[in-house]
Design a protein around this motif. Structure first.
Motif, PDB file in Angstrom:
ATOM      1  N   PRO A 130     -14.980  -5.108  -4.269  1.00 12.62           N
ATOM      2  CA  PRO A 130     -13.935  -4.027  -4.496  1.00 12.62           C
ATOM      3  C   PRO A 130     -12.608  -4.574  -4.160  1.00 12.62           C
ATOM      4  CG  PRO A 130     -15.878  -3.107  -3.642  1.00 12.62           C
ATOM      5  CD  PRO A 130     -16.141  -4.385  -3.574  1.00 12.62           C
ATOM      6  N   VAL A 131     -11.585  -4.340  -4.432  1.00 13.39           N
ATOM      7  CA  VAL A 131     -10.213  -4.800  -4.046  1.00 13.39           C
ATOM      8  C   VAL A 131      -9.074  -3.704  -3.974  1.00 13.39           C
ATOM      9  CG1 VAL A 131     -10.659  -7.216  -4.460  1.00 13.39           C
ATOM     10  CG2 VAL A 131      -9.398  -5.763  -6.207  1.00 13.39           C
ATOM     11  N   GLN A 132      -8.123  -3.380  -3.165  1.00 17.92           N
ATOM     12  CA  GLN A 132      -7.000  -2.789  -3.287  1.00 17.92           C
ATOM     13  C   GLN A 132      -5.822  -3.798  -3.338  1.00 17.92           C
ATOM     14  OE1 GLN A 132      -6.231  -0.347   0.118  1.00 17.92           O
ATOM     15  NE2 GLN A 132      -5.006   1.075  -1.130  1.00 17.92           N
ATOM     16  N   LEU A 133      -4.875  -3.227  -4.214  1.00 13.29           N
ATOM     17  CA  LEU A 133      -3.641  -4.089  -4.359  1.00 13.29           C
ATOM     18  C   LEU A 133      -2.484  -3.171  -4.069  1.00 13.29           C
ATOM     19  CD1 LEU A 133      -2.111  -6.670  -5.439  1.00 13.29           C
ATOM     20  CD2 LEU A 133      -1.943  -5.480  -7.844  1.00 13.29           C
ATOM     21  N   LEU A 134      -1.523  -3.524  -3.214  1.00  9.10           N
ATOM     22  CA  LEU A 134      -0.403  -2.986  -2.746  1.00  9.10           C
ATOM     23  C   LEU A 134       0.919  -3.767  -3.541  1.00  9.10           C
ATOM     24  CD1 LEU A 134      -2.505  -2.857  -0.451  1.00  9.10           C
ATOM     25  CD2 LEU A 134      -0.500  -1.552   0.823  1.00  9.10           C
ATOM     26  N   VAL A 135       1.703  -3.191  -4.205  1.00  6.40           N
ATOM     27  CA  VAL A 135       2.941  -3.654  -4.579  1.00  6.40           C
ATOM     28  C   VAL A 135       4.093  -3.128  -3.460  1.00  6.40           C
ATOM     29  CG1 VAL A 135       4.615  -3.677  -6.187  1.00  6.40           C
ATOM     30  CG2 VAL A 135       2.204  -3.925  -7.132  1.00  6.40           C
ATOM     31  N   VAL A 136       4.631  -4.099  -2.692  1.00  3.91           N
ATOM     32  CA  VAL A 136       5.687  -3.690  -1.698  1.00  3.91           C
ATOM     33  C   VAL A 136       7.022  -4.005  -2.214  1.00  3.91           C
ATOM     34  CG1 VAL A 136       6.342  -3.761   0.657  1.00  3.91           C
ATOM     35  CG2 VAL A 136       3.728  -3.952  -0.158  1.00  3.91           C
ATOM     36  N   GLU A 137       7.820  -3.143  -2.411  1.00  4.08           N
ATOM     37  CA  GLU A 137       9.216  -3.395  -2.583  1.00  4.08           C
ATOM     38  C   GLU A 137      10.097  -2.969  -1.514  1.00  4.08           C
ATOM     39  OE1 GLU A 137      12.876  -2.509  -6.034  1.00  4.08           O
ATOM     40  OE2 GLU A 137      11.394  -0.884  -5.366  1.00  4.08           O
ATOM     41  N   ILE A 138      10.983  -4.162  -0.986  1.00  2.96           N
ATOM     42  CA  ILE A 138      11.761  -4.081   0.200  1.00  2.96           C
ATOM     43  C   ILE A 138      13.236  -4.503  -0.290  1.00  2.96           C
ATOM     44  CG2 ILE A 138      12.101  -4.834   2.595  1.00  2.96           C
ATOM     45  CD1 ILE A 138       9.098  -5.915   2.513  1.00  2.96           C
ATOM     46  N   PRO A 139      13.758  -3.479  -0.900  1.00  2.16           N
ATOM     47  CA  PRO A 139      15.144  -3.867  -1.375  1.00  2.16           C
ATOM     48  C   PRO A 139      16.019  -4.248  -0.262  1.00  2.16           C
ATOM     49  CG  PRO A 139      14.286  -1.563  -2.186  1.00  2.16           C
ATOM     50  CD  PRO A 139      13.523  -2.119  -0.893  1.00  2.16           C
ATOM     51  N   ALA A 140      16.960  -5.091  -0.780  1.00  3.05           N
ATOM     52  CA  ALA A 140      18.073  -5.568   0.072  1.00  3.05           C
ATOM     53  C   ALA A 140      19.466  -4.821  -0.331  1.00  3.05           C
ATOM     54  CB  ALA A 140      18.312  -6.995   0.032  1.00  3.05           C
ATOM     55  N   ALA A 190      -6.005 -10.238   4.598  1.00 10.91           N
ATOM     56  CA  ALA A 190      -5.206  -9.782   3.552  1.00 10.91           C
ATOM     57  C   ALA A 190      -4.598 -11.087   2.861  1.00 10.91           C
ATOM     58  CB  ALA A 190      -4.136  -8.857   3.837  1.00 10.91           C
ATOM     59  N   ILE A 191      -3.958 -11.286   1.396  1.00 14.27           N
ATOM     60  CA  ILE A 191      -3.461 -12.252   0.827  1.00 14.27           C
ATOM     61  C   ILE A 191      -2.096 -11.858   0.597  1.00 14.27           C
ATOM     62  CG2 ILE A 191      -3.644 -14.093  -0.784  1.00 14.27           C
ATOM     63  CD1 ILE A 191      -6.724 -13.696  -0.729  1.00 14.27           C
ATOM     64  N   THR A 192      -0.990 -12.213   0.886  1.00 15.36           N
ATOM     65  CA  THR A 192       0.149 -11.801   0.588  1.00 15.36           C
ATOM     66  C   THR A 192       0.799 -12.777  -0.610  1.00 15.36           C
ATOM     67  OG1 THR A 192       0.590 -11.206   2.770  1.00 15.36           O
ATOM     68  CG2 THR A 192       2.504 -10.902   1.158  1.00 15.36           C
ATOM     69  N   HIS A 193       1.640 -12.027  -1.787  1.00 12.30           N
ATOM     70  CA  HIS A 193       2.093 -12.740  -2.631  1.00 12.30           C
ATOM     71  C   HIS A 193       3.636 -12.242  -2.885  1.00 12.30           C
ATOM     72  CE1 HIS A 193      -2.148 -12.942  -3.625  1.00 12.30           C
ATOM     73  NE2 HIS A 193      -2.042 -13.998  -4.337  1.00 12.30           N
ATOM     74  N   TYR A 194       4.529 -13.237  -3.257  1.00 10.71           N
ATOM     75  CA  TYR A 194       5.743 -12.823  -3.686  1.00 10.71           C
ATOM     76  C   TYR A 194       5.805 -12.828  -5.402  1.00 10.71           C
ATOM     77  CZ  TYR A 194      10.749 -12.800  -3.713  1.00 10.71           C
ATOM     78  OH  TYR A 194      12.271 -12.214  -3.955  1.00 10.71           O
ATOM     79  N   LEU A 195       6.502 -11.657  -5.793  1.00  7.74           N
ATOM     80  CA  LEU A 195       6.634 -11.640  -7.107  1.00  7.74           C
ATOM     81  C   LEU A 195       7.936 -11.785  -7.525  1.00  7.74           C
ATOM     82  CD1 LEU A 195       4.129  -8.529  -7.893  1.00  7.74           C
ATOM     83  CD2 LEU A 195       3.521 -11.275  -7.506  1.00  7.74           C
ATOM     84  N   GLY A 196       8.886 -12.099  -6.742  1.00  8.49           N
ATOM     85  CA  GLY A 196      10.551 -11.996  -6.855  1.00  8.49           C
ATOM     86  C   GLY A 196      10.995 -10.740  -6.803  1.00  8.49           C
ATOM     87  N   ASN A 197      12.480 -10.616  -6.622  1.00  3.83           N
ATOM     88  CA  ASN A 197      13.215  -9.671  -6.462  1.00  3.83           C
ATOM     89  C   ASN A 197      12.792  -8.693  -5.453  1.00  3.83           C
ATOM     90  OD1 ASN A 197      14.907 -10.204  -8.622  1.00  3.83           O
ATOM     91  ND2 ASN A 197      13.696  -9.260 -10.146  1.00  3.83           N
ATOM     92  N   PHE A 198      12.287  -9.278  -4.129  1.00  2.00           N
ATOM     93  CA  PHE A 198      11.939  -8.386  -3.091  1.00  2.00           C
ATOM     94  C   PHE A 198      10.636  -7.679  -3.269  1.00  2.00           C
ATOM     95  CE2 PHE A 198      16.431  -8.974  -2.956  1.00  2.00           C
ATOM     96  CZ  PHE A 198      16.655  -9.809  -2.035  1.00  2.00           C
ATOM     97  N   VAL A 199       9.867  -8.171  -4.259  1.00  2.00           N
ATOM     98  CA  VAL A 199       8.633  -7.402  -4.433  1.00  2.00           C
ATOM     99  C   VAL A 199       7.395  -8.290  -4.094  1.00  2.00           C
ATOM    100  CG1 VAL A 199       7.237  -6.337  -6.183  1.00  2.00           C
ATOM    101  CG2 VAL A 199       9.660  -6.092  -6.413  1.00  2.00           C
ATOM    102  N   PHE A 200       6.831  -7.714  -3.281  1.00  2.00           N
ATOM    103  CA  PHE A 200       5.289  -8.499  -2.736  1.00  2.00           C
ATOM    104  C   PHE A 200       4.222  -7.809  -3.196  1.00  2.00           C
ATOM    105  CE2 PHE A 200       9.025  -9.028   0.164  1.00  2.00           C
ATOM    106  CZ  PHE A 200       9.240 -10.282   0.460  1.00  2.00           C
ATOM    107  N   ALA A 201       3.236  -8.543  -3.247  1.00  2.00           N
ATOM    108  CA  ALA A 201       1.769  -8.161  -3.708  1.00  2.00           C
ATOM    109  C   ALA A 201       0.753  -8.456  -2.606  1.00  2.00           C
ATOM    110  CB  ALA A 201       1.508  -8.595  -4.826  1.00  2.00           C
ATOM    111  N   VAL A 202       0.209  -7.424  -1.808  1.00  2.00           N
ATOM    112  CA  VAL A 202      -0.856  -7.677  -0.923  1.00  2.00           C
ATOM    113  C   VAL A 202      -2.190  -7.330  -1.471  1.00  2.00           C
ATOM    114  CG1 VAL A 202      -1.412  -7.104   1.579  1.00  2.00           C
ATOM    115  CG2 VAL A 202       0.980  -7.140   0.850  1.00  2.00           C
ATOM    116  N   LEU A 203      -3.081  -8.191  -1.361  1.00  2.00           N
ATOM    117  CA  LEU A 203      -4.585  -8.126  -1.942  1.00  2.00           C
ATOM    118  C   LEU A 203      -5.533  -7.985  -0.661  1.00  2.00           C
ATOM    119  CD1 LEU A 203      -5.766  -7.816  -4.564  1.00  2.00           C
ATOM    120  CD2 LEU A 203      -6.467 -10.154  -4.513  1.00  2.00           C
ATOM    121  N   ILE A 204      -6.016  -6.894  -0.505  1.00  2.00           N
ATOM    122  CA  ILE A 204      -6.920  -6.688   0.558  1.00  2.00           C
ATOM    123  C   ILE A 204      -8.501  -6.075   0.141  1.00  2.00           C
ATOM    124  CG2 ILE A 204      -6.163  -4.357   1.046  1.00  2.00           C
ATOM    125  CD1 ILE A 204      -6.544  -5.065   4.148  1.00  2.00           C
TER     126      ILE A 204
END
Length: 719
Positions: free
Chosen positions: A161-171, A198-212
């Motif tokens: 089982p996994v949980q995906l967090l999409v994290v947006e940190i606008p500039a 946790a595995i952190t990814h960068y999707l572009g435009n200050f949006v990150f994806a964290v898989l845990i």
């Protein structure tokens, strides 16, 4: 002569580094085993200690360590062979070699394989490794990219089982360099606060994806809320988190999702979060399936049935029974024991209506029923929530929903719990909405709770925290001050007032509040492992930033000893190094700053300060120059970096480069006088006396730190 400026990228994807053999170890191993099919296994060895740990105290360990030393030191060309083991080195730099250790290799293969063939295989595999890295790593951040995320999510062998967090940190809007600097700060903060595994990814435009790995329904919001709290403390203006889960055995709607579906759901949730405030969170499961929420409003049919009972009533109570296990219904357990009240069944739950009885009478009756059911069969228990009318300003139609909130309150007492709806129930229901990221509903619950109990300190604090996350800082501060009036030792009020001072960049006042909060933790015997350690860390960091470096070490060093195995602990290495540097202990400063860079190699603050240590201690001008140049590339608008780099360039007679950086540092009013003096010195060194005098004459006043330079220049330029 016009010189080019470096593009503000963080990562360098043009070469392999040791960490790549850890991040891509599984894929790299598969590639190697396809090239050497006679081997049963291969692993990557980075140092002798790993070999000793791997083989223990066996007879072969000394021989293998000696062979590893020869291969990694290039004493043996191309390979190392010991019985059925084969070692192939991958030289990354002059100092760094990673050795691939093959085990259970066919002895005939080891005997007959040629050095030329192995060399070709190694070069081919190295190119394959590099191409794989470039395909999976984002150039700007050094994090995994979306291709790697899809590869993990769509792997048919991935069943956990996994949980995906999409994290947006606008500039905030600004130049490209400012935006790049913001991205760098985001990466540094994520590297610090994301938990191990946790595995952190960068999707572009200050949006990150964290898989845990997904743990449980009760903890699914824990990481999201801790991220939001951390980024708020670090001074970010906004962060939005959306989550989705896959593989929960108790939820059919999440099983069998593709990677694309999971990402789309988390992204949709993050869009909802943007509408909830500057620091917000949303879980797709609750957003898409509100009927699964523990506080979902009762069915309209149930309300109509109850309305017939209370229509003419001026005073009534309602009791809601619910089983503590889904394997049986409250109706089955409770109904046989009811001798009074009007029964209203609701699926597996049971509601009992009472006309005219007092609150205390009904509460006592409910406790007796729950206790009696537990005594009959301890494996089949029920809990109950009680709500009465009239109470505060609640309407009759709200009483059934209040029973659900009382049930949530009763859950705090464990199985067979009973609670009467009151202000505490509203605090708990508000906390549930807060945990779900629904801040608007949380505020409504807290405010209604304060109508029931105006002197409830917890409600004032909870309301303040929520308003702060919504960006309503003045109202939040009023809540905390009101809580402090009611209880001068309220930890939450003191802590959050400290955060408010920190948001306003009043760090000395923030330290004072945090110290008072820390004293409350110690006096009240709270959970020291969480609260006390977090406060010590924050006080230490703020003390370092405000210049009280001995205080910083007094707090940070003991804190680091208790938390040294975590990523968060490595995040304070810079502040410890900075404090040692300010206290004129350069060797200790160097040790901690190097540690900070090992934790995150693109920490511009640690690079800059370590460069200063190397320069001042004469440990190597070339190293100092390289570190300070890299820090200025990572944060090109930092005038302090520019000025300190110029000083080293002046020392190295790189005069045109120094002049360019000094002109950049003129943007800072605090550094302008010093920059003008060094510009005068630079032009004097290259023989442009008139320009040197011009810059010298611009100096209006000089402080003590620059008095020697000023006097020397005055003597040279004016006689």
């Amino acid at each position: 002569m016009i010189k080019s400026k470096p593009f503000p990228a963080i990562s360098d994807n043009q070469k392999l580094v040791a960490d790549d053999f850890k991040r891509f170890s599984q894929t790299f191993r598969h590639i190697l085993l396809r090239k050497v099919p006679t081997a049963q296994n291969v692993r990557f060895i980075f140092n002798e200690e790993e070999l000793k740990t791997l083989f223990g105290k066996g007879e072969s360990v000394d021989d293998l360590v000696a062979l590893f030393r020869s291969v990694s030191n290039r004493s043996v060309e191309g390979r190392g062979i010991y019985h059925d083991y084969l070692m192939i080195p991958f030289d990354l730099t002059e100092e760094t070699t990673v050795v691939a250790l093959f085990s259970r290799v066919d002895p005939l293969f080891n005997k007959r394989v040629g050095d030329d063939w192995l060399s070709d295989v190694r070069n081919e595999v190295r190119d394959h490794f590099l191409l794989l890295k470039q395909a999976r790593i984002d150039d700007q951040t050094g994090l995994f990219n979306s291709s790697n995320l899809y590869s993990i999510l769509d792997n048919p062998l991935a069943t956990q089982p996994v949980q995906l967090l999409v994290v947006e940190i606008p500039a905030r809007s600004g130049s490209f360099q400012l935006v790049a600097s913001h991205l760098h700060k985001c990466v540094l903060s994520l590297q610090t606060c994301i938990p191990e595994g946790a595995i952190t990814h960068y999707l572009g435009n200050f949006v990150f994806a964290v898989l845990i790995e997904f743990q449980s329904e009760n903890n699914k919001s824990k990481l999201a809320n801790s991220l939001i709290a951390y980024f708020k403390r670090e001074g970010f203006s906004r962060i939005h988190v959306g989550t989705s889960c896959r593989g929960r055995v108790d939820s059919d709607y999440v099983s069998g999702k593709t990677g694309r579906q999971l990402i789309d759901e988390a992204w949709t949730a993050s869009r909802v979060a943007t509408k909830r405030g500057p620091f917000s969170y949303c879980d797709f499961g609750l957003f898409a399936h509100p009927e699964k929420h523990p506080l979902v409003r009762p069915d309209s049919n149930l309300i109509r049935r109850l309305r017939r009972l209370w229509q003419e009533s001026e005073h009534f109570c309602l009791v809601h029974f619910r089983s503590d296990d889904a394997g049986y219904s409250a109706d089955q357990i409770v109904r046989p024991h009811l001798k009074k009240g009007t029964i209203v069944a609701s699926e597996t739950d049971l509601l009992v209506y009472f006309e005219g009885d007092s609150r205390d009478t009904i509460l006592e009756w409910t406790e007796n029923i729950v206790r009696h059911c537990r005594d009959i069969d301890g494996n089949k228990t029920v809990s109950a929530g009680v709500s009465c009318f009239p109470y505060s300003d609640f309407k009759k139609s709200e009483i059934p929903h209040n029973c659900l909130k009382a049930l949530a309150h009763a859950a705090f007492f464990g199985d067979a719990g009973v609670a009467l709806f009151d202000a505490v129930s509203l605090n708990i229901s508000g906390d549930i909405y807060f945990s779900d990221g629904d801040l608007v509903k949380a505020v409504k619950e807290y405010k209604r709770g304060l109508k029931c109990d105006k002197i409830n300190v917890n409600l004032h604090n909870s309301l303040g925290v929520t308003l702060a996350l919504m960006g309503r800082f003045a109202s939040a501060e009023n809540c905390f001050e009101e809580a402090l009036k009611l209880d001068e030792k309220s930890f939450m009020a003191l802590y959050n007032l400290g955060l408010g001072e920190l948001d306003s960049d009043r760090k000395v006042k923030a330290i004072a509040y945090f110290k008072r909060a820390l004293a409350c933790v110690v006096e009240e015997g709270m959970d020291e492992s969480v609260l006390e350690n977090d406060l010590k860390r924050q006080i230490g960091i703020l003390a370092s930033e405000t210049g009280d470096c001995q205080m910083a070490l007094d707090y940070l060093l003991p804190w680091h000893q208790t938390c040294e195995v975590t990523r968060l602990a490595e995040g304070v290495a810079y502040y410890i190094g900075k404090s040692y540097f300010a206290l004129c202990q350069p060797m200790k400063a160097m040790e901690w700053l190097q540690r900070a860079l090992r934790s995150y190699e693109y920490d511009d603050r640690a690079m800059h300060l370590l460069g200063q240590v190397y320069f001042e201690e004469e440990e190597g001008d070339d190293i100092a120059l390289s570190l300070c140049q890299k820090s200025a590339e990572l944060d090109p608008d930092n005038c302090v970096y520019r000025l300190d780099l110029a000083k080293i360039q002046l020392h190295c007679n790189m005069l045109p480069e120094a002049i360019g950086n000094l002109k950049q540092s003129l943007k800072s009013l605090e550094l302008r006088t010093e920059s003008q003096l060094f510009l005068a010195q630079s032009y004097l060194k290259i023989g442009q006396h008139k320009r040197a005098l011009n810059w010298f004459n611009k100096v209006k006043s000089v402080n003590g730190a620059n008095s020697d330079l000023y006097d020397n220049l005055k003597l040279c330029l004016t006689g």
